[in-house]
Design a protein around this motif. Structure first.
Motif, PDB file in Angstrom:
ATOM      1  N   GLY A 143      58.796  -5.233  67.383  1.00 33.47           N
ATOM      2  CA  GLY A 143      59.527  -7.321  67.826  1.00 33.47           C
ATOM      3  C   GLY A 143      59.842  -6.784  69.080  1.00 33.47           C
ATOM      4  N   ASN A 144      61.061  -7.736  69.389  1.00 34.74           N
ATOM      5  CA  ASN A 144      61.258  -7.190  70.934  1.00 34.74           C
ATOM      6  C   ASN A 144      62.314  -7.696  71.563  1.00 34.74           C
ATOM      7  OD1 ASN A 144      58.444  -8.506  72.326  1.00 34.74           O
ATOM      8  ND2 ASN A 144      59.612 -10.212  71.455  1.00 34.74           N
ATOM      9  N   ALA A 145      63.334  -6.629  69.943  1.00 38.51           N
ATOM     10  CA  ALA A 145      64.499  -6.215  70.359  1.00 38.51           C
ATOM     11  C   ALA A 145      64.888  -5.019  71.776  1.00 38.51           C
ATOM     12  CB  ALA A 145      65.267  -5.722  69.218  1.00 38.51           C
ATOM     13  N   PRO A 146      65.844  -5.019  72.555  1.00 45.29           N
ATOM     14  CA  PRO A 146      65.815  -3.683  73.067  1.00 45.29           C
ATOM     15  C   PRO A 146      66.019  -2.682  72.448  1.00 45.29           C
ATOM     16  CG  PRO A 146      67.325  -5.654  73.414  1.00 45.29           C
ATOM     17  CD  PRO A 146      66.730  -5.951  72.291  1.00 45.29           C
ATOM     18  N   PHE A 147      65.456  -1.590  72.771  1.00 46.30           N
ATOM     19  CA  PHE A 147      66.239  -0.098  72.468  1.00 46.30           C
ATOM     20  C   PHE A 147      66.240   0.858  73.264  1.00 46.30           C
ATOM     21  CE2 PHE A 147      61.220   0.329  73.544  1.00 46.30           C
ATOM     22  CZ  PHE A 147      61.750   1.377  74.198  1.00 46.30           C
ATOM     23  N   GLN A 148      67.222   2.087  72.725  1.00 46.26           N
ATOM     24  CA  GLN A 148      67.123   3.316  73.758  1.00 46.26           C
ATOM     25  C   GLN A 148      66.421   4.374  73.742  1.00 46.26           C
ATOM     26  OE1 GLN A 148      70.209   1.820  71.619  1.00 46.26           O
ATOM     27  NE2 GLN A 148      69.960   0.104  74.025  1.00 46.26           N
ATOM     28  N   ILE A 149      66.490   5.357  75.796  1.00 43.99           N
ATOM     29  CA  ILE A 149      66.025   5.956  75.254  1.00 43.99           C
ATOM     30  C   ILE A 149      67.458   7.568  75.907  1.00 43.99           C
ATOM     31  CG2 ILE A 149      63.754   5.591  76.095  1.00 43.99           C
ATOM     32  CD1 ILE A 149      63.988   5.993  78.762  1.00 43.99           C
ATOM     33  N   GLN A 150      67.536   8.220  74.994  1.00 44.14           N
ATOM     34  CA  GLN A 150      68.169   8.547  75.363  1.00 44.14           C
ATOM     35  C   GLN A 150      67.928  10.493  75.124  1.00 44.14           C
ATOM     36  OE1 GLN A 150      70.291   7.058  71.442  1.00 44.14           O
ATOM     37  NE2 GLN A 150      71.658   6.145  72.657  1.00 44.14           N
ATOM     38  N   LEU A 160      65.562  15.053  73.140  1.00 48.82           N
ATOM     39  CA  LEU A 160      65.774  13.521  73.849  1.00 48.82           C
ATOM     40  C   LEU A 160      64.687  12.773  72.661  1.00 48.82           C
ATOM     41  CD1 LEU A 160      62.710  14.708  77.200  1.00 48.82           C
ATOM     42  CD2 LEU A 160      65.618  13.046  76.511  1.00 48.82           C
ATOM     43  N   TRP A 161      64.641  11.183  72.369  1.00 47.83           N
ATOM     44  CA  TRP A 161      64.933  10.111  71.944  1.00 47.83           C
ATOM     45  C   TRP A 161      64.885   9.236  70.969  1.00 47.83           C
ATOM     46  CZ3 TRP A 161      69.527  13.422  71.366  1.00 47.83           C
ATOM     47  CH2 TRP A 161      70.990  12.942  71.473  1.00 47.83           C
ATOM     48  N   ALA A 162      64.146   8.422  70.871  1.00 46.18           N
ATOM     49  CA  ALA A 162      64.385   7.026  71.460  1.00 46.18           C
ATOM     50  C   ALA A 162      64.960   6.327  70.017  1.00 46.18           C
ATOM     51  CB  ALA A 162      62.934   6.594  71.482  1.00 46.18           C
ATOM     52  N   ARG A 163      66.375   5.519  70.312  1.00 42.42           N
ATOM     53  CA  ARG A 163      66.790   4.981  69.453  1.00 42.42           C
ATOM     54  C   ARG A 163      66.401   3.279  68.978  1.00 42.42           C
ATOM     55  NH1 ARG A 163      72.632   5.564  66.883  1.00 42.42           N
ATOM     56  NH2 ARG A 163      72.363   7.537  68.726  1.00 42.42           N
ATOM     57  N   ARG A 164      66.123   2.911  67.903  1.00 41.03           N
ATOM     58  CA  ARG A 164      66.102   1.177  68.234  1.00 41.03           C
ATOM     59  C   ARG A 164      67.249   0.685  67.965  1.00 41.03           C
ATOM     60  NH1 ARG A 164      61.867   0.914  62.543  1.00 41.03           N
ATOM     61  NH2 ARG A 164      63.918   1.137  61.443  1.00 41.03           N
ATOM     62  N   ALA A 165      66.422  -0.312  67.821  1.00 37.29           N
ATOM     63  CA  ALA A 165      68.013  -1.754  68.139  1.00 37.29           C
ATOM     64  C   ALA A 165      68.600  -1.367  66.691  1.00 37.29           C
ATOM     65  CB  ALA A 165      67.520  -2.579  67.895  1.00 37.29           C
ATOM     66  N   ASP A 166      68.380  -0.777  65.901  1.00 39.18           N
ATOM     67  CA  ASP A 166      69.110  -0.655  64.283  1.00 39.18           C
ATOM     68  C   ASP A 166      69.402   0.501  63.768  1.00 39.18           C
ATOM     69  OD1 ASP A 166      66.776   1.087  63.977  1.00 39.18           O
ATOM     70  OD2 ASP A 166      65.945  -0.453  62.112  1.00 39.18           O
ATOM     71  N   GLY A 167      69.225   1.258  65.403  1.00 43.27           N
ATOM     72  CA  GLY A 167      70.441   2.769  65.033  1.00 43.27           C
ATOM     73  C   GLY A 167      68.780   4.127  64.289  1.00 43.27           C
ATOM     74  N   ALA A 168      67.936   3.396  64.615  1.00 43.02           N
ATOM     75  CA  ALA A 168      67.109   4.453  63.625  1.00 43.02           C
ATOM     76  C   ALA A 168      66.041   5.569  64.787  1.00 43.02           C
ATOM     77  CB  ALA A 168      65.734   3.876  62.618  1.00 43.02           C
ATOM     78  N   MET A 169      66.066   6.485  64.331  1.00 44.83           N
ATOM     79  CA  MET A 169      65.331   6.923  64.953  1.00 44.83           C
ATOM     80  C   MET A 169      63.928   6.423  65.113  1.00 44.83           C
ATOM     81  SD  MET A 169      65.839  10.643  66.170  1.00 44.83           S
ATOM     82  CE  MET A 169      65.919  11.839  65.204  1.00 44.83           C
ATOM     83  N   ALA A 170      63.600   6.449  67.078  1.00 45.80           N
ATOM     84  CA  ALA A 170      61.305   6.361  66.318  1.00 45.80           C
ATOM     85  C   ALA A 170      61.087   7.241  66.940  1.00 45.80           C
ATOM     86  CB  ALA A 170      61.596   5.079  67.658  1.00 45.80           C
TER      87      ALA A 170
END
Length: 177
Positions: A143-150, A160-170
């Motif tokens: 989808g087009n929801a923004p996500f975070q790289i943290q 390091l991890w990628a956090r989806r908009a729903d808080g899940a670890m991608a």
């Protein structure tokens, strides 16, 4: 320079989402007969989702990031990355196919692109290129929801991890400097 890719392992398993096939592809880049770079690329193929079957709940991402950036997916970036990497899978550029056939909520963000964003974040935070970098995809970003790289430093390495908009670890990754 020459690049040689070969399948070194295939293994069928059953996971929370159904049948899976794990394929390890070894990429070796050499010059004048000497290997300069070797990478094992683990690819997971899953069976088509069954209609009405709910996906397993993804693992939540860590809360204690010391740095974070927001990434806004867009179809043009996904299409260009597909072209750059010769990846013709329709989940990255055909939203109807991604939704109706594969069962995603929209276009799927490339896992290797997510990993590239993570290693670059670590490089910029430390100011040098890591000696070793490994990553594992855990849940798709669709989808087009923004996500975070943290991330956060951990001694001579960085989590390091990628956090989806729903808080899940991608994706989770580790960089050693």
């Amino acid at each position: 320079m020459q690049k040689r890719s070969s399948i070194v392992k295939m293994e069928e398993k059953t996971g929370r989402s159904g049948a899976l096939c794990f394929v390890t592809v070894r990429h070796e880049i050499s010059q004048n007969g000497q290997i300069a770079l070797s990478e094992d690329h683990d690819i997971v193929y899953r069976e088509d989702p069954q209609k009405g079957r709910t996906s397993p709940a993804p693992m939540p991402a860590p809360q204690e990031a010391e740095f974070s950036e927001t990434i806004q997916p867009d179809p043009v970036t996904l299409f260009r990355y597909s072209a750059l990497t010769f990846n013709g899978h329709r989940i990255h550029y055909d939203v109807d196919y991604a939704r109706q056939v594969e069962g995603y909520e929209g276009l799927v963000f490339h896992g290797p692109l997510t990993a590239t964003l993570l290693v670059d974040l670590g490089r910029r935070m430390v100011g040098k290129t890591p000696k070793r970098f490994s990553f594992r995809g855990l849940a798709p970003i669709a989808g087009n929801a923004p996500f975070q790289i943290q991330g956060r430093p951990e001694g001579h390495s960085m989590a390091l991890w990628a956090r989806r908009a729903d808080g899940a670890m991608a994706m989770q990754a580790d960089a050693v400097f």
